[in-house]
Scaffold this active site. Structure first.
Site, mmCIF file in Angstrom:
data_model
loop_
_atom_site.group_PDB
_atom_site.id
_atom_site.type_symbol
_atom_site.label_atom_id
_atom_site.label_comp_id
_atom_site.label_asym_id
_atom_site.label_seq_id
_atom_site.Cartn_x
_atom_site.Cartn_y
_atom_site.Cartn_z
ATOM 1 N N LYS A 59 0.835 -1.213 0.000
ATOM 2 C CA LYS A 59 0.000 0.000 0.000
ATOM 3 C C LYS A 59 0.865 1.257 0.000
ATOM 4 C CE LYS A 59 -4.142 -2.189 1.597
ATOM 5 N NZ LYS A 59 -3.632 -3.481 2.147
ATOM 6 N N VAL A 60 1.697 1.322 -1.011
ATOM 7 C CA VAL A 60 2.701 2.379 -1.117
ATOM 8 C C VAL A 60 1.995 3.741 -1.141
ATOM 9 C CG1 VAL A 60 4.642 3.215 -2.477
ATOM 10 C CG2 VAL A 60 4.132 0.755 -2.418
ATOM 11 N N PRO A 167 -10.748 -7.753 -2.341
ATOM 12 C CA PRO A 167 -10.695 -8.417 -1.036
ATOM 13 C C PRO A 167 -11.983 -8.178 -0.254
ATOM 14 C CG PRO A 167 -9.515 -6.340 -0.917
ATOM 15 C CD PRO A 167 -10.158 -6.405 -2.286
ATOM 16 N N GLY A 168 -12.214 -9.045 0.760
ATOM 17 C CA GLY A 168 -13.371 -8.859 1.627
ATOM 18 C C GLY A 168 -14.320 -10.052 1.567
ATOM 19 N N VAL A 169 -13.867 -11.124 0.919
ATOM 20 C CA VAL A 169 -14.686 -12.336 0.802
ATOM 21 C C VAL A 169 -14.515 -13.200 2.055
ATOM 22 C CG1 VAL A 169 -14.833 -14.556 -0.423
ATOM 23 C CG2 VAL A 169 -14.663 -12.414 -1.716
HETATM 24 P P1 BMP Z 1 -9.146 -11.660 4.648
HETATM 25 O O1 BMP Z 1 -9.723 -12.529 3.532
HETATM 26 O O2 BMP Z 1 -8.483 -12.446 5.721
HETATM 27 O O3 BMP Z 1 -10.115 -10.653 5.156
HETATM 28 O O4 BMP Z 1 -7.920 -10.836 3.997
HETATM 29 C C1 BMP Z 1 -8.094 -9.808 3.066
HETATM 30 C C2 BMP Z 1 -6.755 -9.278 2.640
HETATM 31 O O5 BMP Z 1 -6.938 -8.177 1.758
HETATM 32 C C3 BMP Z 1 -5.881 -8.762 3.768
HETATM 33 O O6 BMP Z 1 -4.521 -8.971 3.390
HETATM 34 C C4 BMP Z 1 -6.167 -7.274 3.789
HETATM 35 O O7 BMP Z 1 -5.078 -6.539 4.311
HETATM 36 C C5 BMP Z 1 -6.365 -6.980 2.305
HETATM 37 N N1 BMP Z 1 -7.246 -5.848 1.991
HETATM 38 C C6 BMP Z 1 -8.550 -5.790 2.457
HETATM 39 O O8 BMP Z 1 -9.015 -6.692 3.156
HETATM 40 N N2 BMP Z 1 -9.328 -4.732 2.101
HETATM 41 C C7 BMP Z 1 -8.897 -3.710 1.327
HETATM 42 O O9 BMP Z 1 -9.649 -2.794 1.051
HETATM 43 C C8 BMP Z 1 -7.582 -3.768 0.840
HETATM 44 C C9 BMP Z 1 -6.769 -4.841 1.177
HETATM 45 O O10 BMP Z 1 -5.544 -4.915 0.704
#
Ligand code: BMP
Length: 212
Positions: A59-60, A167-169
């Site tokens: 997340k630069v 992400p968020g699944v």
């Molecule tokens: P998880 O499936 O355990 O919730 O992981 C989601 C991953 O995606 C984590 O590495 C988190 O840091 C990343 N992430 C996120 O969940 N939401 C965002 O908006 C951006 C992310 O990089």
């Protein structure tokens, strides 16, 4: 293509390599971030890159010169892609895209984060960041599986040239199938896979669910 990216947020090498090996046939890439790299060092990127392309989720978010230095280290370490923030502005993003082009690698830009607080500050700027990512020639954007309607909005802005990784699944409540239907190209899944008794079965189930 499996439409699945593993978020490998374990903090030790042994578990990381075991889980990555178990799920490698189901995932198209492995996202590595601060937890694992701070736990084990940047060398883990090269080891994982032998199993699947690695997306370095740092997340630069800095001035262009510092962004350039970070991206150079990330790509030298063997990462195939880097994740950057967009709120630092076009010049910072341009700097990452330029380094990525030099190395032949990819850049993904965060538009709106998936957790509840992700709407507080990102919501008003998510579309602008998505448009900037397209204008700057980024590979794609990161958009929330917890809000498929936002993925749909962002897809309208970026068109079909840019990828959406989402992400968020699972642990955060989002559905893989729903967000793929909304226009995401890949889902990013961490805890639902690496905390499962059988990471391979968990990954396989998500792939089957998406029918992608
Ligand atoms: P998880 O499936 O355990 O919730 O992981 C989601 C991953 O995606 C984590 O590495 C988190 O840091 C990343 N992430 C996120 O969940 N939401 C965002 O908006 C951006 C992310 O990089």
């Amino acid at each position: 293509k499996n439409c699945l990216i593993l978020a490998l947020d374990v903090t030790d090498r042994e578990n990381a390599l075991r889980i990555a090996n178990e799920v490698s046939e189901y995932v198209d890439s492995i996202k590595v971030g601060y937890p694992l790299v701070l736990g084990e060092g940047l060398g883990i990127v090269k080891e994982l890159a032998e199993l699947a392309p690695v997306i370095a989720d740092f997340k630069v978010a800095d001035i262009p010169n510092t962004d350039r230095l970070i991206c150079e280290q990330v790509f030298k370490a063997g990462a195939d892609a880097v994740i950057t923030h967009g709120f630092t502005g076009r010049d910072s993003l341009d700097s990452c895209v330029k380094v990525a082009e030099e190395y032949g690698r990819d850049v993904y830009v965060v538009t709106e984060m998936s957790h509840p607080g992700g709407v507080e500050f990102f919501r008003p700027v998510a579309e602008t960041i998505a448009q900037m990512a397209a204008d700057a020639g980024a590979t794609g954007v990161v958009a929330p599986a917890t809000r498929p309607e936002r993925v749909r909005d962002i897809r309208k802005i970026i068109g079909n040239d840019l990828h959406i990784i989402s992400p968020g699944v699972g642990a955060q409540g989002g559905s893989a199938a729903d967000v793929i239907n909304a226009g995401a190209d890949w889902v990013i899944v961490g805890r639902s896979i690496y905390n499962s008794d059988s990471p391979a079965d968990a990954a396989m189930k998500i792939c089957n669910d998406m029918k992608c």
